[in-house]
Structure formats: C-alpha cells, structure tokens
Write a protein that holds these residues in place. Structure first.
Motif, PDB file in Angstrom:
ATOM      1  N   HIS A 123      66.831 -56.772  32.778  1.00 53.89           N
ATOM      2  CA  HIS A 123      66.587 -55.331  32.688  1.00 53.89           C
ATOM      3  C   HIS A 123      65.186 -55.134  32.124  1.00 53.89           C
ATOM      4  O   HIS A 123      64.814 -55.779  31.159  1.00 53.89           O
ATOM      5  N   TYR A 124      64.448 -54.250  32.724  1.00 49.76           N
ATOM      6  CA  TYR A 124      63.075 -53.999  32.304  1.00 49.76           C
ATOM      7  C   TYR A 124      62.893 -52.508  32.113  1.00 49.76           C
ATOM      8  O   TYR A 124      63.349 -51.712  32.920  1.00 49.76           O
ATOM      9  N   ARG A 125      62.224 -52.152  31.036  1.00 45.26           N
ATOM     10  CA  ARG A 125      61.927 -50.755  30.783  1.00 45.26           C
ATOM     11  C   ARG A 125      60.477 -50.657  30.341  1.00 45.26           C
ATOM     12  O   ARG A 125      60.090 -51.269  29.342  1.00 45.26           O
ATOM     13  N   ALA A 126      59.697 -49.890  31.065  1.00 44.19           N
ATOM     14  CA  ALA A 126      58.303 -49.670  30.691  1.00 44.19           C
ATOM     15  C   ALA A 126      58.267 -48.692  29.518  1.00 44.19           C
ATOM     16  O   ALA A 126      59.054 -47.750  29.452  1.00 44.19           O
ATOM     17  N   ALA A 127      57.368 -48.939  28.578  1.00 41.73           N
ATOM     18  CA  ALA A 127      57.241 -48.050  27.419  1.00 41.73           C
ATOM     19  C   ALA A 127      56.745 -46.674  27.893  1.00 41.73           C
ATOM     20  O   ALA A 127      55.823 -46.568  28.688  1.00 41.73           O
ATOM     21  N   ALA A 128      57.398 -45.650  27.391  1.00 42.74           N
ATOM     22  CA  ALA A 128      56.984 -44.278  27.691  1.00 42.74           C
ATOM     23  C   ALA A 128      55.844 -43.913  26.756  1.00 42.74           C
ATOM     24  O   ALA A 128      55.612 -44.573  25.734  1.00 42.74           O
ATOM     25  N   ASP A 129      55.094 -42.901  27.096  1.00 45.81           N
ATOM     26  CA  ASP A 129      54.007 -42.446  26.220  1.00 45.81           C
ATOM     27  C   ASP A 129      54.548 -42.174  24.832  1.00 45.81           C
ATOM     28  O   ASP A 129      55.593 -41.560  24.663  1.00 45.81           O
TER      29      ASP A 129
END
Length: 70
Positions: free
Chosen positions: A62-68
C-alpha cells in the motif's frame, strides 16, 4: 477465521477464509484480535499468506503520497 473448540482440552481447529481472485489467493493465518477473543495467545498482531498465479505479481503493498502539509 472460524474457531472450533475440540474435545481435547485447550485444542482448537481454526479454519481460514481464503479469498481468490484473478491474481491468486489471500488469507489470514493469524490475527491477534481474533485469537484473543477465544482466550488464545495474541502477542503477534497478524500474519497473512498470499499466492500469485502470474510471476511478478505484487500483492499487499500500500502506498500513500504525502498530502500538502504532512
């Protein structure tokens, strides 16, 4: 997971639920929460088993890009 207490004291049969799809299969072999509900050791949180039908198939990542602002 389905837990069946056996006639031998302290012995259980635990059936796993195997989930199949076009990639292969997945099941939980151990779940601390489920084991704890039945008074069994629950020191490990979870262990899973997956199989792949095609070489190079990647499962369980599972991958989640960091949000601003994170």
């Amino acid at each position: 997971m389905r837990f069946h207490e056996l006639s031998v004291g302290g012995a259980w049969r635990i059936d796993t639920d195997v989930h199949d799809d076009e990639r292969g299969s997945f099941c939980r072999l151990w779940c601390g929460g489920e084991f704890g509900k039945h008074g069994l050791p629950d020191s490990m949180s979870q262990a899973n088993l997956s199989t792949n039908r095609c070489r190079g198939t990647l499962r369980g990542m599972h991958y989640r890009a960091a949000a601003d602002g994170e």
